[in-house]
Design a protein around this motif. Structure first.
Motif, mmCIF file in Angstrom:
data_model
loop_
_atom_site.group_PDB
_atom_site.id
_atom_site.type_symbol
_atom_site.label_atom_id
_atom_site.label_comp_id
_atom_site.label_asym_id
_atom_site.label_seq_id
_atom_site.Cartn_x
_atom_site.Cartn_y
_atom_site.Cartn_z
ATOM 1 N N LYS A 256 -3.338 3.506 6.727
ATOM 2 C CA LYS A 256 -3.487 3.006 5.361
ATOM 3 C C LYS A 256 -2.781 1.648 5.218
ATOM 4 O O LYS A 256 -1.617 1.518 5.593
ATOM 5 N N PRO A 257 -3.478 0.616 4.680
ATOM 6 C CA PRO A 257 -2.835 -0.681 4.527
ATOM 7 C C PRO A 257 -1.720 -0.621 3.489
ATOM 8 O O PRO A 257 -1.820 0.081 2.482
ATOM 9 N N LYS A 258 -0.649 -1.336 3.748
ATOM 10 C CA LYS A 258 0.472 -1.375 2.830
ATOM 11 C C LYS A 258 0.416 -2.686 2.038
ATOM 12 O O LYS A 258 0.388 -3.768 2.623
ATOM 13 N N ILE A 259 0.376 -2.570 0.735
ATOM 14 C CA ILE A 259 0.313 -3.742 -0.130
ATOM 15 C C ILE A 259 1.637 -3.858 -0.870
ATOM 16 O O ILE A 259 2.046 -2.944 -1.575
ATOM 17 N N ASN A 260 2.289 -4.962 -0.688
ATOM 18 C CA ASN A 260 3.553 -5.215 -1.360
ATOM 19 C C ASN A 260 3.279 -6.166 -2.532
ATOM 20 O O ASN A 260 3.380 -7.380 -2.408
ATOM 21 N N PHE A 261 2.907 -5.589 -3.661
ATOM 22 C CA PHE A 261 2.523 -6.372 -4.829
ATOM 23 C C PHE A 261 3.426 -5.997 -5.991
ATOM 24 O O PHE A 261 3.461 -4.856 -6.425
ATOM 25 N N GLU A 262 4.174 -6.959 -6.493
ATOM 26 C CA GLU A 262 5.109 -6.670 -7.577
ATOM 27 C C GLU A 262 4.673 -7.226 -8.915
ATOM 28 O O GLU A 262 4.923 -6.634 -9.951
ATOM 29 N N ALA A 263 4.066 -8.390 -8.928
ATOM 30 C CA ALA A 263 3.729 -9.003 -10.212
ATOM 31 C C ALA A 263 2.625 -10.030 -10.047
ATOM 32 O O ALA A 263 2.360 -10.516 -8.947
ATOM 33 N N PHE A 264 2.018 -10.357 -11.158
ATOM 34 C CA PHE A 264 0.972 -11.367 -11.204
ATOM 35 C C PHE A 264 1.119 -12.109 -12.514
ATOM 36 O O PHE A 264 1.265 -11.492 -13.569
#
Length: 93
Positions: free
Chosen positions: A2-10
């Motif tokens: 499973k790909p790991k996405i490190n997304f905190e804000a936009f």
């Protein structure tokens, strides 16, 4: 795996993507928020709309549509209102 996405804000600053969309929607905004009256709205409808489709963007110079659009946009831009918080508290210097 499973790909790991490190997304905190936009964040989007001024999200303006189209001057045409902005001008067309701003006139509706002014009317539906009570910034312009029904008489001015009726004139905009009469002079800028055909078969229910309105174009408030870049009307012909000297036309009644242009006069009406400039008056409506003038209320939004020049009346000292915070268009991002019309119903918030008013603060004066």
């Amino acid at each position: 795996g499973k790909p790991k996405i490190n997304f905190e804000a936009f964040a989007v600053g001024n999200g303006l993507s189209s001057y045409e969309l902005n001008d067309n929607s701003l006139v509706y905004f002014a009317f539906y928020h009570g910034l312009i009256g029904v008489e001015q709205w009726a004139s905009l409808q009469e002079h800028c709309c055909v078969s229910g489709k309105c174009n408030f963007f870049n009307p012909a110079s000297g036309s009644q549509c242009n006069t009406d659009v400039q008056a409506a946009l003038g209320v939004v831009y020049n009346a000292g209102l915070n268009m991002y918080s019309l119903y918030g508290k008013c603060f004066h210097n």
